[in-house]
Scaffold this motif. Sequence first.
Motif, PDB file in Angstrom:
ATOM      1  N   ARG A  11       0.791  -1.221  -0.051  1.00 44.80           N
ATOM      2  CA  ARG A  11       0.118  -0.010  -0.144  1.00 44.80           C
ATOM      3  C   ARG A  11       0.753   1.311  -0.043  1.00 44.80           C
ATOM      4  NH1 ARG A  11      -4.710  -1.512   4.274  1.00 44.80           N
ATOM      5  NH2 ARG A  11      -5.657  -3.228   3.078  1.00 44.80           N
ATOM      6  N   GLY A 113      -5.642  -3.278   7.787  1.00 49.58           N
ATOM      7  CA  GLY A 113      -5.070  -2.348   7.870  1.00 49.58           C
ATOM      8  C   GLY A 113      -3.656  -1.954   8.289  1.00 49.58           C
ATOM      9  N   GLN A 146      -8.061  -3.681  11.704  1.00 53.29           N
ATOM     10  CA  GLN A 146      -8.867  -3.757  10.488  1.00 53.29           C
ATOM     11  C   GLN A 146      -8.956  -2.687   9.724  1.00 53.29           C
ATOM     12  OE1 GLN A 146     -12.042  -6.722  10.699  1.00 53.29           O
ATOM     13  NE2 GLN A 146     -12.025  -6.276  12.759  1.00 53.29           N
ATOM     14  N   ALA A 147      -8.879  -1.469   9.983  1.00 57.03           N
ATOM     15  CA  ALA A 147      -9.139  -0.201   9.434  1.00 57.03           C
ATOM     16  C   ALA A 147      -7.887   0.740   9.064  1.00 57.03           C
ATOM     17  CB  ALA A 147     -10.507   0.464   9.722  1.00 57.03           C
ATOM     18  N   PHE A 148      -7.979   1.529  10.278  1.00 58.17           N
ATOM     19  CA  PHE A 148      -6.967   2.647  10.350  1.00 58.17           C
ATOM     20  C   PHE A 148      -5.980   2.481  11.426  1.00 58.17           C
ATOM     21  CE2 PHE A 148     -11.117   4.250   8.723  1.00 58.17           C
ATOM     22  CZ  PHE A 148     -10.737   4.301   7.402  1.00 58.17           C
TER      23      PHE A 148
END
Length: 179
Positions: A11, A113, A146-148
Amino acid sequence: MTGAVGSVERRSSGVELRAAGRKLEGYAAVFGAPATIGSFVETIAPGAFARTLRSNPDILGLVDHDATRLLARTGSGTLRLAEDTRGLHFEMDVPDTQLGRDILAMAERRDLGGMSFGFRAQDEAWPSADRRELRAVDLMEISIVQAFPAYGETTIATRSYIALSMAAQQRRRFLETLR
C-alpha cells in the motif's frame, strides 16, 4: 501477487500484508516511525519494549484492541514477541475459530489495515508540545487493526511466504532476530 502461498499487497502507506497458512507475523510497532495521535506526533524509541519482554507477562494478541476478540497470547505460547533493530516483531498462531478464519480471509483479500499495540507509558519525552517519544512502555497487547492503524509502517505477513521470498542469507539474518 496471488498464488499457493498467499497474496501480497504493497500500500502507499508502506504497510505490507501477506497471508497463508495459520500464522501471521510482522511488526506491531516500528522504531522511529511517526504517528499522528490526536494533536501530537508520536515515535517509539529502540528498546521501548525491552523491559516488558524481559519480565515475560501474558501479552494478548487481539483484533482492534477488543479483549473479547482474542487470537493468541504469550502465556500459552501462541504469540511470540521480540525486539530487533526495526521494532517489535510478532509471530501469531491463528486459531481455527470463526474469528481466526475471518482474520485470515481478510488478510487473503488484503483488507487488513495493519497493527497496533496497547500499553502504559513508563518513560516518555516531550521534545515539544506536539511531539512525544515513547522510551519505555508496559506492553499489554498487540492488535490487528482492520481499518486505520495509527502507525502506518506496521506489517502483517506469514512466515511461510517470507521464507519463500527471501534469499538464504536474508532468511538466516531474519530468523536470528527471532531467537
